[in-house]
Design a protein around this motif. Structure first.
Motif, PDB file in Angstrom:
ATOM      1  N   LEU A  60      -2.795   2.828   4.586  1.00 33.26           N
ATOM      2  CA  LEU A  60      -3.572   4.171   3.788  1.00 33.26           C
ATOM      3  C   LEU A  60      -3.971   4.495   3.863  1.00 33.26           C
ATOM      4  O   LEU A  60      -5.708   3.916   3.840  1.00 33.26           O
ATOM      5  CB  LEU A  60      -3.097   3.134   1.775  1.00 33.26           C
ATOM      6  N   ARG A  92      -3.123   7.092  13.417  1.00 25.40           N
ATOM      7  CA  ARG A  92      -1.350   7.148  13.195  1.00 25.40           C
ATOM      8  C   ARG A  92      -0.910   6.861  14.335  1.00 25.40           C
ATOM      9  O   ARG A  92       0.298   5.895  14.599  1.00 25.40           O
ATOM     10  CB  ARG A  92      -1.245   8.269  12.560  1.00 25.40           C
ATOM     11  N   LEU A 115       0.498   5.839   6.232  1.00 20.54           N
ATOM     12  CA  LEU A 115       0.250   7.054   5.046  1.00 20.54           C
ATOM     13  C   LEU A 115      -0.528   7.745   4.976  1.00 20.54           C
ATOM     14  O   LEU A 115      -1.725   6.957   4.737  1.00 20.54           O
ATOM     15  CB  LEU A 115       1.194   6.124   3.534  1.00 20.54           C
ATOM     16  N   CYS A 118      -3.300  10.097   2.895  1.00 22.74           N
ATOM     17  CA  CYS A 118      -2.997  10.515   1.185  1.00 22.74           C
ATOM     18  C   CYS A 118      -4.634  11.474   1.565  1.00 22.74           C
ATOM     19  O   CYS A 118      -5.404  11.103   1.517  1.00 22.74           O
ATOM     20  CB  CYS A 118      -3.708   9.336   0.081  1.00 22.74           C
ATOM     21  N   GLU A 123       1.741  12.451   4.048  1.00 19.41           N
ATOM     22  CA  GLU A 123       2.820  11.818   3.055  1.00 19.41           C
ATOM     23  C   GLU A 123       2.510  11.468   1.567  1.00 19.41           C
ATOM     24  O   GLU A 123       3.445  11.825   0.596  1.00 19.41           O
ATOM     25  CB  GLU A 123       2.490   9.992   3.206  1.00 19.41           C
ATOM     26  N   THR A 172       5.216   5.668  -4.087  1.00 19.99           N
ATOM     27  CA  THR A 172       5.263   6.315  -2.189  1.00 19.99           C
ATOM     28  C   THR A 172       5.369   5.242  -1.611  1.00 19.99           C
ATOM     29  O   THR A 172       6.189   4.736  -1.142  1.00 19.99           O
ATOM     30  CB  THR A 172       4.082   7.402  -1.701  1.00 19.99           C
ATOM     31  N   ARG A 229       8.753   3.973  -0.122  1.00 18.11           N
ATOM     32  CA  ARG A 229       9.030   2.662   1.077  1.00 18.11           C
ATOM     33  C   ARG A 229       9.472   1.055   1.458  1.00 18.11           C
ATOM     34  O   ARG A 229       9.087   0.831   2.513  1.00 18.11           O
ATOM     35  CB  ARG A 229       7.254   3.010   2.763  1.00 18.11           C
TER      36      ARG A 229
END
Ligand SMILES: Nc1ncnc2c1ncn2[C@@H]1O[C@H](COP(=O)(O)OS(=O)(=O)O)[C@@H](OP(=O)(O)O)[C@H]1O
Ligand SMILES: Nc1ncnc2c1ncn2[C@@H]1O[C@H](COP(=O)(O)OP(=O)(O)O)[C@@H](O)[C@H]1O
Length: 186
Positions: A9, A96, A107, A109, A152, A172, A176
């Motif tokens: 995250l 990523r 993800l 943020c 996301e 979120t 997932r």
């Protein structure tokens, strides 16, 4: 403690936007029920990235190192939360891509707040100094911040409460399948 798939995250946003506040709160919610590790920007710069400054090359190197440690941990079922400004889109896209190649859910943020709100908030007094020219290359003032194009999650920290932001982030993760059931009630 239940074994869960690892994930990354990745918080991004300008200084004072709320990365530490939100990432700490999310980690606190998750830690009783799943393995979680928070790589906070300030702590990373004290240890992992000690000696790096704020040039583009140094920021990119910082992000690369955080991405590497995050992947190593996530491969071992750790939910990894990172909280560096990470101002360059290309660097974030690179971490990523590497995570995705390794099969690790990633993800992003985006913690968003207007510059006016950040200047008014100025938790650490850094904007005052940056605006006075005392901190060169300060993100959002004299250095770029490239907002994510399709994160996301986006949290408008100048328009919603910490609790609402945390709940949306947990939602979120839940959507997932990355959240242990016990944390779902938090
Ligand atoms: N020039 C400049 N620009 C932005 N920020 C600065 C700068 N100099 C020092 N600081 C302090 O360093 C923190 C940001 O470090 P990060 O590792 O998150 O930055 S980066 O991702 O490598 O861009 C940042 O912490 P946060 O306020 O928690 O974001 C600042 O306290
Ligand atoms: N919705 C929100 N989300 C996160 N922080 C918020 C929010 N509303 C107000 N704040 C405040 O903004 C400040 C953000 O500081 P911090 O979390 O250290 O930011 P960063 O880690 O991005 O530099 C804190 O004082 C926090 O209480």
């Amino acid at each position: 403690m239940q074994q869960r798939p690892g994930f990354i995250l990745w918080f991004t946003g300008m200084s004072g936007a709320g990365k530490s506040t939100l990432s700490t709160a999310v980690a606190r919610q998750l830690s009783p029920v799943q393995r979680v590790e928070l790589l906070d920007g300030d702590e990373v710069r004290t240890y992992l990235s000690r000696g790096l400054g704020f040039s583009r090359a140094d920021r990119e190197e910082n992000v690369r190192r955080i991405g590497y440690v995050a992947r190593v941990l996530a491969k071992h079922e750790v939910g990894v939360i990172t909280a560096a400004i990470s101002p360059y889109k290309s660097s974030r896209d690179e971490v990523r891509a590497l995570a995705t190649q390794a099969g690790i859910p990633f993800l992003e943020c985006y913690v968003q707040a207007s510059l006016d709100a950040l200047i008014a908030r100025d938790v650490k007094g850094l904007y005052k100094k940056a605006l006075a020219g005392e901190i060169p290359h300060f993100t959002g003032v004299s250095d770029p911040y490239e907002p994510p194009e399709s994160p996301e999650i986006t949290v408008r920290s100048d328009a919603e409460t910490v609790e609402a932001g945390v709940e949306r982030i947990l939602d979120t993760l839940r959507d997932r399948g990355l959240l242990a059931p016990a944390a779902s009630a938090a």
